[in-house]
Design a protein around this motif. Structure first.
Motif, mmCIF file in Angstrom:
data_model
loop_
_atom_site.group_PDB
_atom_site.id
_atom_site.type_symbol
_atom_site.label_atom_id
_atom_site.label_comp_id
_atom_site.label_asym_id
_atom_site.label_seq_id
_atom_site.Cartn_x
_atom_site.Cartn_y
_atom_site.Cartn_z
ATOM 1 N N MET A 192 0.833 -1.201 0.000
ATOM 2 C CA MET A 192 0.000 0.000 0.000
ATOM 3 C C MET A 192 0.867 1.250 0.000
ATOM 4 O O MET A 192 1.845 1.338 0.746
ATOM 5 N N MET A 193 0.497 2.234 -0.838
ATOM 6 C CA MET A 193 1.204 3.505 -0.909
ATOM 7 C C MET A 193 0.186 4.639 -0.877
ATOM 8 O O MET A 193 -0.788 4.616 -1.624
ATOM 9 N N THR A 194 0.404 5.623 -0.019
ATOM 10 C CA THR A 194 -0.513 6.746 0.059
ATOM 11 C C THR A 194 -0.235 7.755 -1.053
ATOM 12 O O THR A 194 0.836 7.758 -1.670
ATOM 13 N N ARG A 195 -1.194 8.634 -1.262
ATOM 14 C CA ARG A 195 -1.041 9.697 -2.255
ATOM 15 C C ARG A 195 0.206 10.527 -1.952
ATOM 16 O O ARG A 195 1.001 10.840 -2.849
ATOM 17 N N GLU A 196 0.404 10.883 -0.673
ATOM 18 C CA GLU A 196 1.545 11.715 -0.291
ATOM 19 C C GLU A 196 2.875 11.022 -0.594
ATOM 20 O O GLU A 196 3.843 11.667 -0.997
ATOM 21 N N SER A 197 2.916 9.702 -0.400
ATOM 22 C CA SER A 197 4.144 8.950 -0.675
ATOM 23 C C SER A 197 4.520 9.032 -2.146
ATOM 24 O O SER A 197 5.684 9.272 -2.497
ATOM 25 N N GLU A 257 3.407 11.201 -4.395
ATOM 26 C CA GLU A 257 3.678 12.580 -4.816
ATOM 27 C C GLU A 257 5.130 12.951 -4.507
ATOM 28 O O GLU A 257 5.784 13.631 -5.309
ATOM 29 N N LEU A 258 5.626 12.503 -3.366
ATOM 30 C CA LEU A 258 7.025 12.743 -3.037
ATOM 31 C C LEU A 258 7.936 12.016 -4.022
ATOM 32 O O LEU A 258 8.972 12.547 -4.447
ATOM 33 N N ASN A 259 7.548 10.814 -4.401
ATOM 34 C CA ASN A 259 8.299 10.053 -5.396
ATOM 35 C C ASN A 259 8.413 10.826 -6.696
ATOM 36 O O ASN A 259 9.494 10.980 -7.275
ATOM 37 N N THR A 260 7.276 11.312 -7.178
ATOM 38 C CA THR A 260 7.235 12.021 -8.461
ATOM 39 C C THR A 260 8.040 13.320 -8.405
ATOM 40 O O THR A 260 8.667 13.722 -9.393
ATOM 41 N N LYS A 261 8.053 13.944 -7.240
ATOM 42 C CA LYS A 261 8.816 15.180 -7.079
ATOM 43 C C LYS A 261 10.298 14.953 -7.344
ATOM 44 O O LYS A 261 10.957 15.768 -8.009
ATOM 45 N N GLU A 295 9.700 0.948 -4.202
ATOM 46 C CA GLU A 295 11.016 0.910 -3.574
ATOM 47 C C GLU A 295 11.690 2.280 -3.523
ATOM 48 O O GLU A 295 12.554 2.520 -2.672
ATOM 49 N N HIS A 296 11.301 3.186 -4.405
ATOM 50 C CA HIS A 296 11.956 4.492 -4.446
ATOM 51 C C HIS A 296 11.364 5.494 -3.453
ATOM 52 O O HIS A 296 11.895 6.609 -3.333
ATOM 53 N N ILE A 297 10.314 5.131 -2.751
ATOM 54 C CA ILE A 297 9.765 6.063 -1.771
ATOM 55 C C ILE A 297 10.812 6.389 -0.709
ATOM 56 O O ILE A 297 10.994 7.549 -0.322
ATOM 57 N N THR A 298 11.516 5.370 -0.247
ATOM 58 C CA THR A 298 12.567 5.593 0.753
ATOM 59 C C THR A 298 13.665 6.492 0.203
ATOM 60 O O THR A 298 14.180 7.377 0.905
ATOM 61 N N LEU A 299 14.023 6.280 -1.070
ATOM 62 C CA LEU A 299 15.052 7.125 -1.682
ATOM 63 C C LEU A 299 14.558 8.554 -1.840
ATOM 64 O O LEU A 299 15.329 9.508 -1.664
ATOM 65 N N ALA A 300 13.285 8.717 -2.171
ATOM 66 C CA ALA A 300 12.713 10.064 -2.286
ATOM 67 C C ALA A 300 12.737 10.771 -0.942
ATOM 68 O O ALA A 300 13.005 11.978 -0.858
ATOM 69 N N GLN A 301 12.462 10.040 0.130
ATOM 70 C CA GLN A 301 12.543 10.629 1.464
ATOM 71 C C GLN A 301 13.960 11.097 1.768
ATOM 72 O O GLN A 301 14.150 12.165 2.355
ATOM 73 N N ALA A 302 14.939 10.285 1.385
ATOM 74 C CA ALA A 302 16.328 10.669 1.619
ATOM 75 C C ALA A 302 16.673 11.943 0.846
ATOM 76 O O ALA A 302 17.395 12.817 1.346
ATOM 77 N N GLU A 303 16.166 12.061 -0.384
ATOM 78 C CA GLU A 303 16.405 13.258 -1.189
ATOM 79 C C GLU A 303 15.742 14.482 -0.555
ATOM 80 O O GLU A 303 16.266 15.595 -0.622
ATOM 81 N N GLU A 304 14.595 14.279 0.069
ATOM 82 C CA GLU A 304 13.834 15.381 0.668
ATOM 83 C C GLU A 304 14.517 15.912 1.920
ATOM 84 O O GLU A 304 14.387 17.092 2.251
ATOM 85 N N GLY A 305 15.235 15.060 2.619
ATOM 86 C CA GLY A 305 15.914 15.474 3.841
ATOM 87 C C GLY A 305 15.582 14.561 5.000
ATOM 88 O O GLY A 305 14.810 13.616 4.877
ATOM 89 N N ALA A 306 16.170 14.848 6.142
ATOM 90 C CA ALA A 306 15.982 14.008 7.322
ATOM 91 C C ALA A 306 14.505 13.886 7.670
ATOM 92 O O ALA A 306 13.746 14.858 7.592
ATOM 93 N N ASN A 307 14.091 12.677 8.041
ATOM 94 C CA ASN A 307 12.701 12.438 8.423
ATOM 95 C C ASN A 307 12.667 11.465 9.586
ATOM 96 O O ASN A 307 13.666 10.812 9.897
ATOM 97 N N LEU A 308 11.533 11.365 10.220
ATOM 98 C CA LEU A 308 11.368 10.498 11.384
ATOM 99 C C LEU A 308 10.650 9.230 10.954
ATOM 100 O O LEU A 308 9.501 9.276 10.512
ATOM 101 N N LYS A 309 11.343 8.103 11.088
ATOM 102 C CA LYS A 309 10.830 6.833 10.576
ATOM 103 C C LYS A 309 10.205 6.011 11.700
ATOM 104 O O LYS A 309 10.701 5.988 12.822
ATOM 105 N N HIS A 310 9.135 5.319 11.358
ATOM 106 C CA HIS A 310 8.492 4.380 12.275
ATOM 107 C C HIS A 310 8.173 3.112 11.496
ATOM 108 O O HIS A 310 7.324 3.110 10.602
ATOM 109 N N ASP A 311 8.887 2.063 11.825
ATOM 110 C CA ASP A 311 8.696 0.747 11.210
ATOM 111 C C ASP A 311 7.850 -0.067 12.178
ATOM 112 O O ASP A 311 8.363 -0.652 13.120
ATOM 113 N N ILE A 312 6.548 -0.084 11.954
ATOM 114 C CA ILE A 312 5.624 -0.621 12.952
ATOM 115 C C ILE A 312 4.744 -1.715 12.352
ATOM 116 O O ILE A 312 4.589 -1.814 11.129
#
Length: 471
Positions: free
Chosen positions: A253-258, A260-264, A331-348
């Motif tokens: 599952m991938m949210t719209r926000e996820s 959109e960040l990928n496409t950015k 798989e690139h959502i994580t890479l897009a987050q890294a490009e965006e900058g530091a973020n707070l991760k929760h693997d739950i």
């Protein structure tokens, strides 16, 4: 410590003992660049016997050891502390596949084997090694076992623990436990294999393993579907589990926000579905019968989903290249987050029955407390594993935001996890990131049992100290 370094030179050739600061740098910072430590030396052994001798030397000099595989973890579990008194034990040279047993459908391999190489070697022999995750091009089997890694195929094949039949482990005494048996049944007392898997190198150092193989599927079909709610997504999962049963190998599952960040950051990965849906679900079916059989099944279930108003759009990959592009989006959502900058991760992990309320309530609480917050929520929905990540509002410096709010945000998310009887770590492990919160999450009894095990197996506390559990 000079005498200790001299001991190491009696075990390894000088080129495999990195003591100069410049040579040690690549081993001292974790993948997220969150933790940077110091090391007395970095050692690169070639065998379990060499590791055993290194551990014996460390025990004599009371030097702690940080085992390190591909260094792709998210929780700082393979990064040394800042004392400069620990050594990093790298598995880069222990990368041999020792045996493929076709009749037993197993592969025996050293801990430093790169996951993708194992997949490819298995495929050459007509087998599937089903462990698959975003870092598979650089992560190592030893690290996968040490953290009990999950990935995208857990729904069908289970976590790394479920794929492992036997281990070779070097203990804190520098002894070698040879448990490299490819047995599906071995009911002889305590299961030592399961004790070391997921322990992140704190109880013993995994040096080799026997892993399960599976027949290569004849056909795989992948689709992206548009869903408007979490409830519909869960209903869709139940429908596929009912109709496709064991043929269902992926449900992401991938949210719209996820996306959109990928496409950015990766414009070529734009979502092919119409209408920018609230949730995009990636589904994969694998079959051992025929292309036609699995294609017909996929189309039939999708028709049922349309008729039940569970989905509003669907795109079936027409070829292998398009199927890979669908997976790359995920798989690139994580890479897009890294490009965006530091973020707070929760693997739950959340029980599926509580997933909808968790997402709604946590989203509402987060947005009320932190206006403009960006919630990057995606994951392996089939097994309830969410990567519930928080990015600051646009225009706010990520590092400053995280420093000011990290503790409160973690507490908010983890309190919601507890309310739903979930887990604060699904597949990334504990490392040093979640060390402080583990006692409250596990409960005093379970945490004290873990400490008892750690003390019994590593009384000097030289195996990856201050990770997972402190003594």
């Amino acid at each position: 410590m000079q005498s200790f370094i001299q001991q190491l030179h009696g075990i390894l050739s000088p080129q495999y003992i990195l003591a100069d600061d410049a040579d040690k740098v690549p081993y001292l910072t974790d993948w997220r660049k969150r933790y940077t430590g110091k090391a007395l030396a970095v050692v690169l052994p070639k065998s379990a016997e060499e590791i055993a001798k290194i551990v014996q030397a460390c025990a004599q000099s009371n030097v702690a050891i940080v085992p390190q595989g591909g260094h792709t973890g998210f929780c700082g579990g393979a990064t040394p502390d800042d004392s400069g008194k620990q050594i990093v034990l790298s598995f880069k040279r222990m990368n041999q596949i020792l045996e493929i047993d076709s009749a037993n459908q197993t592969i025996t391999l050293e801990a430093g084997c790169i996951l993708q190489s194992v997949q490819e070697k298995a495929a050459e022999h007509g087998f599937l090694f089903p462990l698959s995750l975003g870092a598979e091009g650089s992560c190592m089997i030893g690290g996968n076992l040490a953290t009990n890694a999950g990935g995208t195929n857990v729904l069908r094949y289970g976590n790394t623990r479920d794929l492992c039949l036997g281990l070779e482990v070097v203990t804190a005494k520098g002894e070698i436990w040879d448990g490299l048996k490819g047995l599906r049944k071995d009911n002889t007392g305590y299961d030592l294999r399961d004790l070391f898997i997921g322990s992140e190198g704190t109880l013993g150092i995994i040096t080799a393993a026997v892993m399960k193989l599976y027949p290569l599927p004849i056909s795989q079909w992948t689709t992206l579907v548009a869903v408007d709610s979490v409830a519909s997504t869960i209903d869709l999962l139940n429908l596929f589990q009912k109709r496709a049963t064991s043929l269902l190998t992926g449900f992401e599952m991938m949210t719209r926000e996820s996306l959109e960040l990928n496409t950015k950051h990766f414009p070529h990965m734009a979502n092919p579905l119409q209408g920018n849906p609230a949730y995009t679900v990636l589904i994969e079916l694998s079959d051992h019968e025929s292309e036609e059989h699995v294609r017909q099944l996929l189309e039939t279930v999708l028709e049922e989903a349309f008729e039940a108003n569970l989905i509003s759009d669907a795109v079936i990959a027409s070829n292998l290249s398009q199927a890979k592009s669908f997976w790359q989006m995920r798989e690139h959502i994580t890479l897009a987050q890294a490009e965006e900058g530091a973020n707070l991760k929760h693997d739950i992990t959340i029980p599926l029955s509580a997933l909808e309320s968790f997402i709604k309530e946590t989203d509402d609480l987060m947005r009320a407390k932190y206006p403009g917050i960006r919630i990057i929520n995606f994951g392996h929905l089939g097994d309830g594993n969410l990567h519930y990540n928080i990015a600051p509002p646009l225009g706010i410096d990520p590092k400053s935001f995280n420093q000011a709010n990290e503790k409160a945000i973690h507490e908010l998310v983890y309190s919601q996890v507890e309310r739903c009887k979930g887990s604060i770590s699904a597949e990334h492990g504990v490392g040093q990131l979640k060390l402080d919160g583990l006692r409250a999450h596990k409960g005093a009894v379970a945490h004290d049992l873990m400490r008892t095990l750690k003390t019994a197996l590593d009384p000097q506390n030289i195996l990856n100290p201050h990770k997972v559990v402190s003594i």
